[in-house]
Write a protein that holds these residues in place. Sequence first.
Motif, PDB file in Angstrom:
ATOM      1  N   HIS A  92       0.767  -1.258   0.130  1.00 60.02           N
ATOM      2  CA  HIS A  92      -0.014   0.078  -0.028  1.00 60.02           C
ATOM      3  C   HIS A  92       0.824   1.169   0.065  1.00 60.02           C
ATOM      4  O   HIS A  92       0.610   2.215  -0.740  1.00 60.02           O
ATOM      5  CB  HIS A  92      -0.914  -0.050   1.360  1.00 60.02           C
ATOM      6  N   PHE A  93       2.067   1.264   0.604  1.00 62.19           N
ATOM      7  CA  PHE A  93       3.057   2.223   0.772  1.00 62.19           C
ATOM      8  C   PHE A  93       3.611   2.574  -0.359  1.00 62.19           C
ATOM      9  O   PHE A  93       3.592   3.630  -0.971  1.00 62.19           O
ATOM     10  CB  PHE A  93       3.923   2.029   1.840  1.00 62.19           C
ATOM     11  N   TYR A  94       4.071   1.607  -1.024  1.00 59.49           N
ATOM     12  CA  TYR A  94       4.662   1.547  -2.468  1.00 59.49           C
ATOM     13  C   TYR A  94       3.754   2.271  -3.370  1.00 59.49           C
ATOM     14  O   TYR A  94       4.091   3.024  -4.287  1.00 59.49           O
ATOM     15  CB  TYR A  94       5.272   0.212  -2.954  1.00 59.49           C
ATOM     16  N   PHE A  95       2.602   1.633  -3.245  1.00 62.33           N
ATOM     17  CA  PHE A  95       1.630   2.159  -4.438  1.00 62.33           C
ATOM     18  C   PHE A  95       1.276   3.711  -4.269  1.00 62.33           C
ATOM     19  O   PHE A  95       1.068   4.381  -5.129  1.00 62.33           O
ATOM     20  CB  PHE A  95       0.053   1.397  -4.192  1.00 62.33           C
ATOM     21  N   LYS A  96       1.311   4.176  -2.865  1.00 61.14           N
ATOM     22  CA  LYS A  96       1.015   5.449  -2.637  1.00 61.14           C
ATOM     23  C   LYS A  96       2.420   6.444  -3.263  1.00 61.14           C
ATOM     24  O   LYS A  96       2.350   7.499  -4.035  1.00 61.14           O
ATOM     25  CB  LYS A  96       0.946   5.850  -1.241  1.00 61.14           C
ATOM     26  N   GLY A 119       4.783   9.795  -7.259  1.00 61.28           N
ATOM     27  CA  GLY A 119       5.813  10.212  -8.445  1.00 61.28           C
ATOM     28  C   GLY A 119       5.163  10.232  -9.651  1.00 61.28           C
ATOM     29  O   GLY A 119       5.725  11.380 -10.445  1.00 61.28           O
ATOM     30  N   LEU A 120       4.307   9.610 -10.168  1.00 63.09           N
ATOM     31  CA  LEU A 120       3.509   9.672 -11.502  1.00 63.09           C
ATOM     32  C   LEU A 120       2.994  11.153 -11.508  1.00 63.09           C
ATOM     33  O   LEU A 120       3.279  11.661 -12.441  1.00 63.09           O
ATOM     34  CB  LEU A 120       2.667   8.635 -11.770  1.00 63.09           C
ATOM     35  N   LEU A 121       2.416  11.464 -10.371  1.00 55.84           N
ATOM     36  CA  LEU A 121       1.479  12.831 -10.434  1.00 55.84           C
ATOM     37  C   LEU A 121       2.886  14.004 -10.538  1.00 55.84           C
ATOM     38  O   LEU A 121       2.541  14.812 -11.103  1.00 55.84           O
ATOM     39  CB  LEU A 121       0.846  12.852  -9.032  1.00 55.84           C
ATOM     40  N   LEU A 122       3.695  13.753  -9.574  1.00 53.61           N
ATOM     41  CA  LEU A 122       4.675  14.810  -9.675  1.00 53.61           C
ATOM     42  C   LEU A 122       5.593  14.915 -11.348  1.00 53.61           C
ATOM     43  O   LEU A 122       5.495  16.108 -11.588  1.00 53.61           O
ATOM     44  CB  LEU A 122       5.833  14.443  -8.695  1.00 53.61           C
ATOM     45  N   LEU A 123       5.635  13.823 -11.666  1.00 53.55           N
ATOM     46  CA  LEU A 123       6.261  13.665 -13.275  1.00 53.55           C
ATOM     47  C   LEU A 123       5.176  14.654 -14.242  1.00 53.55           C
ATOM     48  O   LEU A 123       5.770  15.365 -14.820  1.00 53.55           O
ATOM     49  CB  LEU A 123       6.440  12.424 -13.684  1.00 53.55           C
ATOM     50  N   PHE A 124       4.037  14.053 -13.917  1.00 53.33           N
ATOM     51  CA  PHE A 124       3.061  14.796 -14.955  1.00 53.33           C
ATOM     52  C   PHE A 124       2.953  16.443 -14.646  1.00 53.33           C
ATOM     53  O   PHE A 124       2.931  17.010 -15.659  1.00 53.33           O
ATOM     54  CB  PHE A 124       1.544  14.163 -14.424  1.00 53.33           C
ATOM     55  N   CYS A 125       2.984  16.850 -13.327  1.00 52.34           N
ATOM     56  CA  CYS A 125       3.034  18.387 -13.153  1.00 52.34           C
ATOM     57  C   CYS A 125       4.298  18.786 -13.660  1.00 52.34           C
ATOM     58  O   CYS A 125       4.149  19.921 -14.427  1.00 52.34           O
ATOM     59  CB  CYS A 125       2.936  18.432 -11.735  1.00 52.34           C
ATOM     60  N   ILE A 126       5.430  18.140 -13.639  1.00 53.27           N
ATOM     61  CA  ILE A 126       6.721  18.912 -14.165  1.00 53.27           C
ATOM     62  C   ILE A 126       6.597  18.908 -15.431  1.00 53.27           C
ATOM     63  O   ILE A 126       6.967  20.101 -16.020  1.00 53.27           O
ATOM     64  CB  ILE A 126       7.756  18.198 -13.724  1.00 53.27           C
ATOM     65  N   VAL A 174      -2.411  12.162   1.692  1.00 56.82           N
ATOM     66  CA  VAL A 174      -2.238  10.886   1.105  1.00 56.82           C
ATOM     67  C   VAL A 174      -1.310   9.851   1.425  1.00 56.82           C
ATOM     68  O   VAL A 174      -1.470   8.740   1.576  1.00 56.82           O
ATOM     69  CB  VAL A 174      -2.396  11.322  -0.388  1.00 56.82           C
ATOM     70  N   LEU A 175       0.024  10.420   1.587  1.00 58.41           N
ATOM     71  CA  LEU A 175       1.257   9.584   2.074  1.00 58.41           C
ATOM     72  C   LEU A 175       1.200   9.255   3.591  1.00 58.41           C
ATOM     73  O   LEU A 175       1.744   8.356   3.864  1.00 58.41           O
ATOM     74  CB  LEU A 175       2.324  10.353   1.724  1.00 58.41           C
TER      75      LEU A 175
END
Length: 131
Positions: free
Chosen positions: A5-9, A14-21, A127-128
């Motif tokens: 569950h932690f790795y999923f979060k 990470g994906l959301l941060l990459l998308f924002c950048i 969330v985290l």
Amino acid sequence: MRMRHFYFKVSLFGLLLLFCILFGVSLANTGVERIQGPLTPSSKDAQEAIAKVKVTALAAETTPAPAKAEVKAKEAKAPSKNEKETKDEPVADHDNALNHVGNKLGDLLQIAAHHGIKLFVSLFDAVLGKG
């Protein structure tokens, strides 16, 4: 189960941060292109620019020598463009209403950005999880 569950979060973050950048870089690139034009000229534009330079160089070569000297003398006598602009520029010695409104709007946007960033960080903290 808890580690998964932690790795999923973390991966979702990470994906959301990459998308924002990447989205921010795309917006910045679009804004720069809108203001300054395309950053990389197409091959057709480059060929047209080279053709214009060649025509200008050919015209300069065919100009007789006395005419070149006269043109250089006229350019030396004429005041430069910067000297003319500095003489005619008005100097603002007071703050008018439009500047005041612009300053207040800038302050408002700065405050909104500060609180927006705090909200965004608290969202990821929730969330985290803490700790």
